[in-house]
Scaffold this motif. Sequence first.
Motif, short mmCIF file in Angstrom:
data_model
loop_
_atom_site.label_atom_id
_atom_site.label_comp_id
_atom_site.label_asym_id
_atom_site.label_seq_id
_atom_site.Cartn_x
_atom_site.Cartn_y
_atom_site.Cartn_z
N GLY A 103 0.80 -1.23 0.05
CA GLY A 103 -0.16 0.14 -0.27
C GLY A 103 0.77 1.33 -0.33
N ALA A 104 2.02 1.27 -0.13
CA ALA A 104 2.94 2.47 -0.21
C ALA A 104 4.03 2.38 -1.40
N LEU A 105 4.30 3.42 -1.94
CA LEU A 105 5.41 3.51 -2.99
C LEU A 105 6.78 3.33 -2.07
N GLN A 106 7.60 2.30 -2.80
CA GLN A 106 8.93 2.09 -2.08
C GLN A 106 10.06 2.30 -2.85
N PRO A 107 11.41 2.73 -2.41
CA PRO A 107 12.28 2.68 -3.25
C PRO A 107 12.65 1.25 -4.01
N ASN A 108 12.98 1.34 -5.16
CA ASN A 108 13.68 0.03 -5.66
C ASN A 108 15.08 -0.23 -5.55
N ASP A 109 15.46 -0.99 -4.44
CA ASP A 109 16.91 -1.20 -4.28
C ASP A 109 17.51 -2.18 -5.03
N TRP A 110 16.74 -3.03 -5.96
CA TRP A 110 17.02 -4.11 -6.24
C TRP A 110 17.49 -3.91 -8.08
N LEU A 111 18.72 -4.47 -8.30
CA LEU A 111 19.11 -4.20 -9.65
C LEU A 111 18.86 -5.53 -10.36
N THR A 112 18.27 -5.40 -11.72
CA THR A 112 17.96 -6.61 -12.55
C THR A 112 19.21 -6.81 -13.34
N VAL A 113 19.90 -7.49 -13.23
CA VAL A 113 21.16 -7.91 -14.13
C VAL A 113 21.05 -8.82 -15.14
N ALA A 114 21.40 -8.58 -16.57
CA ALA A 114 21.25 -9.43 -17.53
C ALA A 114 22.25 -10.42 -17.37
N ASP A 115 22.13 -11.63 -18.09
CA ASP A 115 22.78 -12.92 -17.72
C ASP A 115 24.26 -12.80 -18.17
N ASP A 116 24.60 -11.94 -19.07
CA ASP A 116 25.91 -11.84 -19.35
C ASP A 116 26.59 -10.51 -18.63
N ALA A 117 25.98 -9.99 -17.87
CA ALA A 117 26.50 -8.67 -17.01
C ALA A 117 27.04 -9.12 -15.64
N ALA A 118 28.05 -8.36 -15.12
CA ALA A 118 28.62 -8.61 -13.79
C ALA A 118 27.78 -8.11 -12.94
N LEU A 119 27.66 -9.00 -11.83
CA LEU A 119 26.99 -8.61 -10.63
C LEU A 119 27.37 -7.33 -9.89
N PRO A 120 26.62 -6.45 -9.44
CA PRO A 120 27.14 -5.31 -8.74
C PRO A 120 27.62 -5.53 -7.45
N GLU A 121 28.69 -5.09 -6.86
CA GLU A 121 29.19 -5.33 -5.50
C GLU A 121 28.27 -4.53 -4.40
N GLY A 122 28.00 -5.52 -3.32
CA GLY A 122 27.25 -4.80 -2.43
C GLY A 122 25.87 -4.42 -2.32
N LYS A 123 25.24 -4.70 -3.51
CA LYS A 123 23.92 -4.12 -3.92
C LYS A 123 23.00 -5.45 -4.35
N PRO A 124 21.80 -5.75 -3.69
CA PRO A 124 20.74 -6.55 -3.93
C PRO A 124 20.64 -6.82 -5.50
N ALA A 125 20.66 -8.10 -6.05
CA ALA A 125 20.69 -8.08 -7.41
C ALA A 125 19.50 -9.35 -7.54
N VAL A 126 18.82 -8.86 -8.91
CA VAL A 126 17.92 -10.04 -9.58
C VAL A 126 18.40 -10.48 -10.69
N VAL A 127 18.42 -12.03 -10.72
CA VAL A 127 19.03 -12.65 -11.96
C VAL A 127 17.84 -13.59 -12.53
N SER A 128 18.18 -13.97 -13.80
CA SER A 128 17.31 -14.94 -14.48
C SER A 128 17.27 -16.26 -13.77
N LEU A 129 16.19 -17.07 -13.97
CA LEU A 129 16.09 -18.41 -13.67
C LEU A 129 17.46 -19.21 -14.12
N ASP A 130 17.78 -19.05 -15.52
CA ASP A 130 18.40 -19.46 -16.18
C ASP A 130 20.20 -19.25 -15.43
N ARG A 131 20.20 -18.11 -15.36
CA ARG A 131 21.48 -17.80 -14.70
C ARG A 131 21.72 -18.06 -13.00
#
Length: 184
Positions: free
Chosen positions: A7-35
Motif C-alpha cells: 500500500g505504499a511507494l517504496q524505493p527499488n533497491d534491486w538491480l536486475t542484471v542481464a545474464d552476461d553482465a557482472a553482478l554489482p558489488e554490495g547491492k541486491p541483484a535479481v538474476v534470471s532463472l537460467d543464470r
Amino acid sequence: MAILKHGALQPNDWLTVADDAALPEGKPAVVSLDRWLKERDTLIGRNTPIGVKLKSDQSPVALKEDLERLALIVLEFPKFTDGRGYSHARTLRQRLGYKGELRASGQVLRDQYLFMDRCGIDSIEIADEAKVDGYLESLGEFSIWYQPAADRRPTVRALRAAKRTEPSGGSAVVRESVAASWAY
C-alpha cells in the motif's frame, strides 16, 4: 519503475542484471532463472540479497530447494491476459511455503492488483507513478471473500461462524482475524 508494496511507494533497491553482465558489488541483484541454475553456488556465496526473475512459462518448483536463500522472486506478467503468475504465486506461498518477497512485473493492471495481493504477491512494478492512487483504490473494492487465498483473509463462512459462536456477535474475533490476515 515505481514499486508499490503493502500500500505504499517504496524505493527499488534491486538491480536486475542481464545474464552476461557482472553482478554489482554490495547491492541486491535479481538474476534470471537460467543464470541462477548455472551459477547457483557462486550466487549463494554472495554477501548481499539475491533474487530470481521467473518468466511466465518457468515453473517455480525449479526453485524449491533454494527458496530460503532468495530474498525476492519476481514473477513476470508478459501480458494482462496471461494468468500463470497468479498460479506461480499461490504455488510459492501455499505449496512451497516461500516467505520472502514476491513481486509482479510487466503488464500489471490496476484491476488485477487486488487479486495479485490475494495470491500472495507483496509488491508490483508500475510504469506510471502518477497512477498509484488508482492501484491503492483497487485494494478496497471488495471487503468480503468466498474463497480462501494466500492472504489468509477470513472468508464469509468463517465470519458467519464467528458471529454465531460469539455471545457478542463475534465482532472482536472478526476484527482480530481481519487484522491478522494482512501479515504473511
